[in-house]
Design an enzyme around this catalytic site. Structure first.
Site, PDB file in Angstrom:
ATOM      1  N   GLU A   1      24.321  45.518  40.343  1.00 11.15           N
ATOM      2  CA  GLU A   1      25.552  46.086  40.912  1.00 11.15           C
ATOM      3  C   GLU A   1      25.208  47.400  41.614  1.00 11.15           C
ATOM      4  O   GLU A   1      24.654  48.312  41.011  1.00 11.15           O
ATOM      5  CB  GLU A   1      26.585  46.300  39.808  1.00 11.15           C
ATOM      6  CG  GLU A   1      27.763  47.185  40.185  1.00 11.15           C
ATOM      7  CD  GLU A   1      28.525  46.726  41.439  1.00 11.15           C
ATOM      8  OE1 GLU A   1      28.823  45.523  41.556  1.00 11.15           O
ATOM      9  OE2 GLU A   1      28.792  47.584  42.319  1.00 11.15           O
ATOM     10  N   ALA A   2      25.583  47.462  42.893  1.00  5.88           N
ATOM     11  CA  ALA A   2      25.213  48.616  43.724  1.00  5.88           C
ATOM     12  C   ALA A   2      25.867  49.921  43.270  1.00  5.88           C
ATOM     13  O   ALA A   2      25.315  50.996  43.470  1.00  5.88           O
ATOM     14  CB  ALA A   2      25.577  48.340  45.183  1.00  5.88           C
TER      15      ALA A   2
ATOM     16  N   PRO B   1      39.551  46.870  42.068  1.00  7.85           N
ATOM     17  CA  PRO B   1      39.955  47.624  43.262  1.00  7.85           C
ATOM     18  C   PRO B   1      41.479  47.673  43.386  1.00  7.85           C
ATOM     19  O   PRO B   1      42.034  48.610  43.960  1.00  7.85           O
ATOM     20  CB  PRO B   1      39.349  46.818  44.412  1.00  7.85           C
ATOM     21  CG  PRO B   1      38.258  46.007  43.803  1.00  7.85           C
ATOM     22  CD  PRO B   1      38.667  45.742  42.394  1.00  7.85           C
ATOM     23  N   CYS B   2      42.131  46.656  42.837  1.00  7.37           N
ATOM     24  CA  CYS B   2      43.582  46.539  42.913  1.00  7.37           C
ATOM     25  C   CYS B   2      44.285  47.781  42.392  1.00  7.37           C
ATOM     26  O   CYS B   2      45.437  48.036  42.721  1.00  7.37           O
ATOM     27  CB  CYS B   2      44.042  45.322  42.106  1.00  7.37           C
ATOM     28  SG  CYS B   2      42.915  43.924  42.252  1.00  7.37           S
TER      29      CYS B   2
ATOM     30  N   TYR C   1      35.660  45.992  31.277  1.00  8.79           N
ATOM     31  CA  TYR C   1      34.653  46.284  30.262  1.00  8.79           C
ATOM     32  C   TYR C   1      33.565  47.141  30.894  1.00  8.79           C
ATOM     33  O   TYR C   1      33.290  47.017  32.082  1.00  8.79           O
ATOM     34  CB  TYR C   1      34.031  44.999  29.721  1.00  8.79           C
ATOM     35  CG  TYR C   1      34.996  44.105  29.008  1.00  8.79           C
ATOM     36  CD1 TYR C   1      35.566  44.474  27.793  1.00  8.79           C
ATOM     37  CD2 TYR C   1      35.343  42.870  29.547  1.00  8.79           C
ATOM     38  CE1 TYR C   1      36.457  43.650  27.138  1.00  8.79           C
ATOM     39  CE2 TYR C   1      36.236  42.032  28.894  1.00  8.79           C
ATOM     40  CZ  TYR C   1      36.788  42.426  27.692  1.00  8.79           C
ATOM     41  OH  TYR C   1      37.667  41.606  27.046  1.00  8.79           O
TER      42      TYR C   1
ATOM     43  N   VAL D   1      20.840  45.120  45.633  1.00  8.27           N
ATOM     44  CA  VAL D   1      19.938  44.058  46.069  1.00  8.27           C
ATOM     45  C   VAL D   1      19.716  44.215  47.568  1.00  8.27           C
ATOM     46  O   VAL D   1      20.671  44.314  48.342  1.00  8.27           O
ATOM     47  CB  VAL D   1      20.512  42.666  45.736  1.00  8.27           C
ATOM     48  CG1 VAL D   1      19.656  41.575  46.359  1.00  8.27           C
ATOM     49  CG2 VAL D   1      20.608  42.497  44.221  1.00  8.27           C
TER      50      VAL D   1
ATOM     51  N   TRP E   1      72.465  28.424  39.335  1.00  2.84           N
ATOM     52  CA  TRP E   1      71.683  27.788  40.412  1.00  2.84           C
ATOM     53  C   TRP E   1      70.666  28.847  40.811  1.00  2.84           C
ATOM     54  O   TRP E   1      70.992  29.786  41.556  1.00  2.84           O
ATOM     55  CB  TRP E   1      72.546  27.422  41.616  1.00  2.84           C
ATOM     56  CG  TRP E   1      73.468  26.251  41.414  1.00  2.84           C
ATOM     57  CD1 TRP E   1      74.812  26.307  41.207  1.00  2.84           C
ATOM     58  CD2 TRP E   1      73.124  24.848  41.429  1.00  2.84           C
ATOM     59  NE1 TRP E   1      75.327  25.028  41.083  1.00  2.84           N
ATOM     60  CE2 TRP E   1      74.309  24.114  41.218  1.00  2.84           C
ATOM     61  CE3 TRP E   1      71.931  24.137  41.593  1.00  2.84           C
ATOM     62  CZ2 TRP E   1      74.351  22.718  41.171  1.00  2.84           C
ATOM     63  CZ3 TRP E   1      71.977  22.747  41.544  1.00  2.84           C
ATOM     64  CH2 TRP E   1      73.165  22.052  41.337  1.00  2.84           C
TER      65      TRP E   1
HETATM   66  C1  LIG Z   1      42.704  48.493  47.334  1.00  4.72           C
HETATM   67  C2  LIG Z   1      42.675  47.049  46.956  1.00  4.72           C
HETATM   68  C3  LIG Z   1      43.780  46.513  46.295  1.00  4.72           C
HETATM   69  C4  LIG Z   1      43.748  45.179  45.914  1.00  4.72           C
HETATM   70  N1  LIG Z   1      44.842  44.675  45.249  1.00  4.72           N
HETATM   71  C5  LIG Z   1      44.810  43.410  44.799  1.00  4.72           C
HETATM   72  C6  LIG Z   1      45.890  42.893  44.028  1.00  4.72           C
HETATM   73  O1  LIG Z   1      46.866  43.574  43.752  1.00  4.72           O
HETATM   74  N2  LIG Z   1      45.796  41.604  43.584  1.00  4.72           N
HETATM   75  C7  LIG Z   1      44.714  40.828  43.852  1.00  4.72           C
HETATM   76  O2  LIG Z   1      44.683  39.686  43.420  1.00  4.72           O
HETATM   77  N3  LIG Z   1      43.683  41.291  44.586  1.00  4.72           N
HETATM   78  C8  LIG Z   1      43.700  42.558  45.055  1.00  4.72           C
HETATM   79  N4  LIG Z   1      42.642  43.038  45.782  1.00  4.72           N
HETATM   80  C9  LIG Z   1      41.500  42.138  46.045  1.00  4.72           C
HETATM   81  C10 LIG Z   1      40.588  42.082  44.846  1.00  4.72           C
HETATM   82  O3  LIG Z   1      40.254  43.365  44.455  1.00  4.72           O
HETATM   83  C11 LIG Z   1      39.365  41.258  45.186  1.00  4.72           C
HETATM   84  O4  LIG Z   1      39.755  39.966  45.534  1.00  4.72           O
HETATM   85  C12 LIG Z   1      38.395  41.165  44.030  1.00  4.72           C
HETATM   86  O5  LIG Z   1      37.963  42.436  43.658  1.00  4.72           O
HETATM   87  C13 LIG Z   1      37.210  40.301  44.445  1.00  4.72           C
HETATM   88  O6  LIG Z   1      36.253  40.284  43.437  1.00  4.72           O
HETATM   89  P1  LIG Z   1      34.745  40.044  43.827  1.00  4.72           P
HETATM   90  O7  LIG Z   1      34.013  40.025  42.533  1.00  4.72           O
HETATM   91  O8  LIG Z   1      34.633  38.891  44.719  1.00  4.72           O
HETATM   92  O9  LIG Z   1      34.352  41.298  44.693  1.00  4.72           O
HETATM   93  P2  LIG Z   1      34.320  42.843  44.331  1.00  4.72           P
HETATM   94  O10 LIG Z   1      35.315  43.168  43.283  1.00  4.72           O
HETATM   95  O11 LIG Z   1      34.409  43.560  45.632  1.00  4.72           O
HETATM   96  O12 LIG Z   1      32.878  43.024  43.712  1.00  4.72           O
HETATM   97  C14 LIG Z   1      31.728  42.880  44.482  1.00  4.72           C
HETATM   98  C15 LIG Z   1      30.701  43.817  43.935  1.00  4.72           C
HETATM   99  O13 LIG Z   1      29.470  43.510  44.515  1.00  4.72           O
HETATM  100  C16 LIG Z   1      28.777  44.731  44.696  1.00  4.72           C
HETATM  101  N5  LIG Z   1      27.740  44.504  45.699  1.00  4.72           N
HETATM  102  C17 LIG Z   1      27.922  44.186  47.003  1.00  4.72           C
HETATM  103  N6  LIG Z   1      26.741  44.034  47.612  1.00  4.72           N
HETATM  104  C18 LIG Z   1      25.787  44.272  46.679  1.00  4.72           C
HETATM  105  C19 LIG Z   1      24.373  44.270  46.705  1.00  4.72           C
HETATM  106  N7  LIG Z   1      23.708  43.999  47.810  1.00  4.72           N
HETATM  107  N8  LIG Z   1      23.720  44.555  45.575  1.00  4.72           N
HETATM  108  C20 LIG Z   1      24.399  44.843  44.433  1.00  4.72           C
HETATM  109  N9  LIG Z   1      25.738  44.845  44.363  1.00  4.72           N
HETATM  110  C21 LIG Z   1      26.438  44.561  45.473  1.00  4.72           C
HETATM  111  C22 LIG Z   1      29.824  45.699  45.097  1.00  4.72           C
HETATM  112  O14 LIG Z   1      29.435  47.037  44.827  1.00  4.72           O
HETATM  113  C23 LIG Z   1      30.984  45.272  44.226  1.00  4.72           C
HETATM  114  O15 LIG Z   1      31.067  46.004  43.028  1.00  4.72           O
HETATM  115  C24 LIG Z   1      42.629  44.373  46.195  1.00  4.72           C
HETATM  116  C25 LIG Z   1      41.541  44.897  46.854  1.00  4.72           C
HETATM  117  C26 LIG Z   1      41.556  46.229  47.246  1.00  4.72           C
HETATM  118  C27 LIG Z   1      40.379  46.785  47.955  1.00  4.72           C
END
Ligand SMILES: Cc1cc2nc3c(=O)[nH]c(=O)nc-3n(C[C@H](O)[C@H](O)[C@H](O)COP(=O)(O)OP(=O)(O)OC[C@H]3O[C@@H](n4cnc5c(N)ncnc54)[C@H](O)[C@@H]3O)c2cc1C
Ligand SMILES: Cc1cc2nc3c(=O)[nH]c(=O)nc-3n(C[C@H](O)[C@H](O)[C@H](O)COP(=O)(O)OP(=O)(O)OC[C@H]3O[C@@H](n4cnc5c(N)ncnc54)[C@H](O)[C@@H]3O)c2cc1C
Lengths: 440, 440
Positions: free
Chosen positions: A33-34, A42-43, A62, A81, A426
């Site tokens: 994790e970067a 992020p939500c 966690y 990565v 309804w």
């Molecule tokens: C401000 C905001 C509000 C949101 N609100 C909602 C909401 O209310 N409801 C909802 O359902 N969704 C919401 N979302 C969307 C939701 O946060 C994402 O869909 C969800 O976080 C996706 O999870 P993920 O694991 O795919 O990606 P992420 O949570 O983005 O995790 C990806 C991780 O990969 C890491 N990473 C990336 N590249 C590398 C690399 N090369 N090496 C190591 N690590 C790396 C990043 O640092 C990051 O921590 C919101 C998003 C934002 C930004």
């Protein structure tokens, strides 16, 4: 002993690794994790900015320690990565302690999304993105110190940031390309309601394109004017973060990584899950991209299940979205009316306004509902709700209905509960559905 | 010109007559209603008693005048049907103006339900039933004048009356036959939560049977003791009101009128709808009886559609129930665990407790969820929820799922929305469902 490497410790990555651990107690699992945070949300960023909570650790479901100790998952935080060798099955990463090389038998790519950028001239010290919780403290400190703030983009993130900032008493100008706010979430009938509501708190500029941002974020030039502000939040959408593998792995037409139902990429041992991953829309059967947290979690769960040897298939998405602005909850699922046309359906729609409680029960809230169905098949294609309470569950119900191809009449007969204190005999959803049956 | 006669102007009767009118503008439609109210809502009685509204006219969705003028339906209020001659197709009714005889081509029986009674000695001036809105003003006046009130029966009505009366500061004793309150709504895990909550406000006597009520309602004799009170509310359930036709028309095993999918009785031109009507439980395929308003309305709609020449089939029921007590909403749908066993299923269940909002979002409420599935078919059989918000919609979603035979995994994949302000990224329903998948 099998080795699993996971790139990205967000929702999808930690869901995948936890599930794989559960099914394969002996597997060696490493997550890179970067940032400093894993299983983060992020939500919560808009609410942190609003000041509803102050402890940044609450962004994490966690901690890395929890995963290390309780789930025996090696969590390498602050480790990015930098390269993946898919043929030799090796991942290369970097932290301030140096370079790491890790071999894998299974790989999960869960790198999330990246915020889209706009043209910027002369620095960016006052240009902000609300994207990763690891930067939330800094983001908040800066925003709190400013008074006039521009938000570019009137989608969900723009609207949530507008809620937070107007709540804090900031002067907000919201510049949006669409004809109304949330136009990728709602059709115009309901979108107008929210747009008008937000106009009470902020200056809303519609149908206006930003050409460039200058002076580090203090000057915005659009096709219709110039705006001087203290700083600018760019919230014009996200794209799948496929940097690492875009030349090596098959992407789909949405630009996200293409996977099969098992969340497998074109490399058999490489899975992809979360915001960087393409899906199939259940209504259309076509590729679709839904960057929301529950989808990311479930994709991760499916990837982890399959890696763990328990076969599971991800059924696809229906694009459920839910957000809020002050007293309004806003939800949608399925296709918007225009989208439905584009996909070749013949949409019919009913839009109604009602109340959330019996006429005699105090404090009823307004609720507005649009239901879209296909004239030929009679299937429900989409639903949109703006209202003061009980929006979420009604959207979830429609999600269930749409996922299993309910026709209009099936939906009419869903035995929705009635309690005067929280619904109508309804139900407003049924009232809308009944309108669609009228012509029969 | 076809003649439609409707007996009973409640939810089912007015829904049937309105729908028939819509489809057949020329039909002569007459509704006989024994009281002064039509399209009324008994569901509001507890809230009227609580003092949440004061105008008894609010019990009516539409007035008799509205139906007369706007829908051209002859509404005979204060007119009780005393006899039905099914062979000659004649209905006999009585009002204070005398007797009426009405011929019909179609008949709808929508006489609702009657409250069950207990053994009573020495008068009943202080024995109350909360059953028909036409008596609500009198009921409220009397209850407001008393201090110590017994409620017999801890089902939904008993609990709603307890909420109203304790809210008014009355001293309430709630005597219930079951081991916990709401035992026909919830299984014990969740029922206990509500029982303990109500115990904070009222004296709750469980597992206790009333033998007789004496002194006009001032003395209650049970199998365990005697209670002196100022008055007694009897809320021990309802039975289908089939007085008029019970020797003439086919009843089902539940004691309610048997109908086919078109809501037709064994007389082709005679329909039945609402609380007096039997249905089929969708999960079991067996006769079942659900005396709740949305079912009554939809049965009426189906009867009216078929009478109006637009064929429609009622799909059966899943027994959705929703009520509240103070800060808790309480919902259930489908079969309870015991019921599932009785019907020959092999139920597996998961019960979880969670929160309604993200851990960092203020004012999260508790939510408790039980999901019941069949071990063999993996189908969802039932769901129960007790919680502080968004209970209704989650129950409605489960109703949709159960009606269409969703299995556990289908339900896991319902794309429930996530917004930190009103839900959890793993929705509590999904958490419960995931537990049911664990052993796989
Ligand atoms: C401000 C905001 C509000 C949101 N609100 C909602 C909401 O209310 N409801 C909802 O359902 N969704 C919401 N979302 C969307 C939701 O946060 C994402 O869909 C969800 O976080 C996706 O999870 P993920 O694991 O795919 O990606 P992420 O949570 O983005 O995790 C990806 C991780 O990969 C890491 N990473 C990336 N590249 C590398 C690399 N090369 N090496 C190591 N690590 C790396 C990043 O640092 C990051 O921590 C919101 C998003 C934002 C930004
Ligand atoms: C206190 C209370 C609270 C409730 N709360 C809820 C709730 O929160 N949610 C919910 O879904 N359900 C609730 N219910 C149940 C709901 O009210 C009924 O399911 C619904 O009213 C049934 O409609 P119906 O038309 O079948 O019968 P009714 O509404 O009972 O109407 C039947 C009508 O027929 C008339 N009638 C009967 N016999 C004759 C005759 N011989 N001649 C002429 N007229 C006649 C009666 O006067 C009555 O007006 C509640 C019921 C009560 C009593």
């Amino acid at each position: 002993m099998d080795k699993l490497v996971v790139i990205g410790g967000g929702a999808a990555g930690m869901s995948a690794s936890s599930r794989a651990r559960k099914l394969k107690p002996d597997m060696e699992i490493t997550v890179f994790e970067a940032t400093k945070m894993v299983s983060h949300a992020p939500c919560g960023i808009p609410y942190f900015v609003e000041g509803l909570f102050n402890d940044e650790n609450l962004f994490m479901t966690y901690t890395p320690q929890f995963f290390e100790e309780k789930r025996k998952i090696n969590v390498k935080i602050n480790t990015k990565v930098t390269e993946v060798d898919l043929d030799s099955r090796i991942v290369y990463a970097e932290s301030k302690d140096g370079k790491i090389k890790a071999e894998y038998d299974y790989l999960v790519i869960s790198t999330g999304s990246l915020p889209k950028k706009l043209s910027v001239e002369d620095g960016n010290d006052r240009i902000f993105y609300a994207h990763h919780p690891a930067n939330a403290v800094e983001l908040r400190e800066k925003l709190w110190s400013l008074n006039n703030i521009a938000i570019i983009g009137g989608g969900i993130l723009g609207v949530e940031m507008a809620e937070a900032l107007t709540h804090l008493g900031k002067k907000v100008i919201l510049i949006h390309r669409g004809k109304y706010l949330l136009n990728r979430t709602l059709d115009q009938e309901l979108g107008n309601i929210i747009t008008q509501r937000i106009m009470k708190d902020a200056e809303v500029r519609l149908d206006e394109r930003v050409e460039t941002i200058k002076n580090g974020g203090r000057l915005i030039i659009t096709d219709r004017g110039k705006y001087e502000v203290d700083g600018t939040i760019v919230a014009v959408g996200v794209t799948p973060n496929v940097e690492l593998v875009k030349d090596k792995i098959k992407l789909g037409e949405t630009g996200a990584i293409k996977v099969d139902e098992h969340m497998r990429t074109n490399y058999r041992e490489v899975y992809s899950a979360g915001d960087n991953t393409e899906s199939i829309h259940i209504v259309t059967g076509k590729p679709y991209w839904v960057p929301f947290a529950p989808v990311a979690n479930k994709m991760g769960y499916v990837a982890g299940s399959n890696i763990g040897g328990h076969e599971m298939k991800f059924p696809g998405v229906v694009n459920t979205q839910i957000t809020k602005y002050k007293e309004f909850y806003i939800g949608r699922v399925g296709l918007q009316e225009d989208e439905a046309k584009r996909y070749g359906f013949k949409p019919i729609a009913a839009t109604i306004s009602g109340k959330t409680r019996a006429r005699y029960y105090p404090d009823a809230k307004d609720i507005h509902i649009k239901i879209i169905a296909d004239e030929n098949s009679k299937k429900i294609l989409g639903g949109q709700i703006v209202g003061g309470e009980e929006v979420l569950g009604r959207i979830d119900m429609l999600a269930a209905a749409i996922m299993k191809g309910f026709i209009i009449e099936d939906t009419f007969f869903i035995e929705m509960g009635y309690l005067p204190a929280i619904s109508r005999v309804w139900d407003p959803v049924i009232v809308a559905i009944r309108q669609l049956m009228k012509d029969e």
